[in-house]
Motif scaffolding. Structure first.
Motif, mmCIF file in Angstrom:
data_model
loop_
_atom_site.group_PDB
_atom_site.id
_atom_site.type_symbol
_atom_site.label_atom_id
_atom_site.label_comp_id
_atom_site.label_asym_id
_atom_site.label_seq_id
_atom_site.Cartn_x
_atom_site.Cartn_y
_atom_site.Cartn_z
ATOM 1 N N GLY A 1 0.910 -0.846 -0.186
ATOM 2 C CA GLY A 1 0.566 -0.023 -0.408
ATOM 3 C C GLY A 1 0.944 1.172 0.131
ATOM 4 O O GLY A 1 0.264 2.266 0.776
ATOM 5 N N THR A 2 2.011 1.022 -0.508
ATOM 6 C CA THR A 2 2.786 1.970 -0.804
ATOM 7 C C THR A 2 3.446 2.872 -2.383
ATOM 8 O O THR A 2 4.000 1.617 -2.580
ATOM 9 N N THR A 3 3.098 3.731 -2.414
ATOM 10 C CA THR A 3 3.248 4.464 -4.432
ATOM 11 C C THR A 3 3.829 5.531 -3.559
ATOM 12 O O THR A 3 5.116 6.213 -3.222
ATOM 13 N N VAL A 4 5.715 5.088 -4.243
ATOM 14 C CA VAL A 4 6.650 5.847 -4.935
ATOM 15 C C VAL A 4 6.134 6.631 -6.015
ATOM 16 O O VAL A 4 5.417 6.356 -6.797
ATOM 17 N N THR A 5 6.097 8.136 -5.501
ATOM 18 C CA THR A 5 6.377 9.691 -6.187
ATOM 19 C C THR A 5 7.616 9.454 -7.145
ATOM 20 O O THR A 5 7.336 10.391 -7.922
ATOM 21 N N HIS A 6 8.246 9.653 -6.294
ATOM 22 C CA HIS A 6 9.717 10.644 -6.790
ATOM 23 C C HIS A 6 10.855 9.180 -6.714
ATOM 24 O O HIS A 6 10.666 9.042 -4.944
#
Length: 390
Positions: free
Chosen positions: A124-129
């Protein structure tokens, strides 16, 4: 000295293998996965001898070999059932040092998860950068909804359409639709009464392979425009395309539920990346070298990547040796797989007939002839310096 920190983006087979390999080489490892639940993409996976030997480095190869379900003969057929060429598990073992093991992808993922400390994987952890940092200089930085963390190494195992690859190499054209769409499923069916086979039709392909535990892995491809979906469901689509093919294809279609059939467009990357790293970020698996499934090497090459990366990565972020080792090899494998995919895409009757004659002539040379496509691939061994850990 403090342990170096590694962040792995993506909890597929390649990402988890990298996490295990790095953890066993004394890195502090965190895996960030955007899915809330680990539901492996794909039904089955081929673990060829090259990947088994890579897993041996981690002490996991024998656990994979124990899942082998078949060691007899199989081969290539026509849609009416005629055998064009045959090979045997014994021929593969003699040529490559072991047979190809087909297993459920979920079982391989569970095996890898079981080799990691609890809490390593954060779903449930989306890497954005991702900031790549610099070798010998600034650390990499990974930003998600949980905040920003620094690491001596970031492993981008975020798939065919990798956002990390796109950010690191914005001028690269990226993956293309390979001209094929694939369907996959695992059926609960007795794996008896037939031999494993691939059947090639006119722009279509069907594969059937037994798994352990009275299950059968089935896969199919067809030359269709990208982005399509069946008007009813994908099982009905498979029946329309393959329902009148030789046994056991119709019987296997009757043994699976419609919601168990997966459909995905196939992508590969005809233009290789200039490097598999930038700064302290290393690309791995489909993020680095997406390939067609025709040699069964996509997952295998990701496993190789992971073991090689863990051996070569340094706390100072030096990754040039990783690119040097992996880019030429994976480029060769991807190109060879693409050539096989092009053969399966032939649709004219004269071309398909000529193809059958070509394979039949190859079959006359014996079972080993059908395995030549994997020469230089399945016989890969980790260099002697890659010591088994665990």
């Amino acid at each position: 000295m403090p342990q170096p920190r590694a962040v792995v983006v993506g909890a597929g087979v390649g990402g988890l293998t990298a996490a295990v390999a790095l953890w066993r080489r004394r890195w502090r490892v965190t895996v960030l996965e955007r899915a809330r639940v680990l539901e492996p993409v794909g039904a089955g996976i081929a673990v060829a001898p090259n990947a088994q030997r890579a897993l041996d480095v981690l002490g996991l190869g024998d656990a994979v070999r124990a899942r082998a379900a078949f060691s007899g003969s199989g081969g290539l057929r026509t849609p009416r059932g005629r055998w064009i060429s045959r090979t045997t598990g014994e021929a593969a073992a003699a040529r490559f040092g072991g047979p190809v093991v087909l297993t459920r992808r979920a079982e391989l993922v569970d095996l890898l998860l079981g080799a990691l400390p609890e809490g390593t994987v954060r779903t449930g952890t989306t890497v954005t950068h991702v900031e790549p940092g610099a070798a010998g200089g600034a650390p990499a930085r990974v930003t998600s909804e949980r905040g920003t963390v620094e690491a001596e190494l970031v492993v981008a195992a975020d798939g065919v359409h990798s956002p990390t690859r796109a950010a690191l190499f914005p001028d690269h054209p990226g993956p293309d639709y390979a001209g094929l769409t694939a369907w996959r499923f695992v059926a609960d069916a007795p794996a008896t009464g037939y031999e494993p086979h691939e059947t090639w039709g006119r722009g279509t392909l069907w594969g059937t392979t037994p798994l352990a535990g009275s299950r059968v892995y089935c896969y199919a491809t067809a030359v269709v425009p990208p982005g399509g979906r069946a008007p009813d469901d994908e099982l009905a689509e498979l029946r329309r395309r393959f329902g009148d093919w030789h046994a056991p294809v119709p019987q296997l279609l009757d043994a699976v539920a419609a919601d168990a059939v997966l459909r995905d467009d196939v992508h590969d990357m005809p233009t290789p990346l200039p490097a598999f790293h930038r700064g302290r970020v290393a690309l791995l698996g489909d993020a680095a070298h997406p390939m067609t499934p025709n040699l069964g090497q996509g997952g295998c090459q990701a496993v190789e990547d992971a073991v090689v990366l863990a051996h070569l990565a340094t706390a100072e972020g030096e990754l040039a040796a990783y690119t040097e080792r992996r880019l030429p090899r994976t480029t060769l494998v991807a190109r060879r797989s693409r050539r096989v995919a092009a053969l399966t895409a032939w649709r004219s009757r004269p071309a398909v007939a000529a193809r059958a004659l070509m394979f039949a002539a190859t079959g006359l040379l014996g079972p080993a002839a059908a395995l030549r496509a994997l020469d230089g691939i399945a016989d890969w061994r980790p260099p002697g310096a890659y010591q088994r850990t665990g």
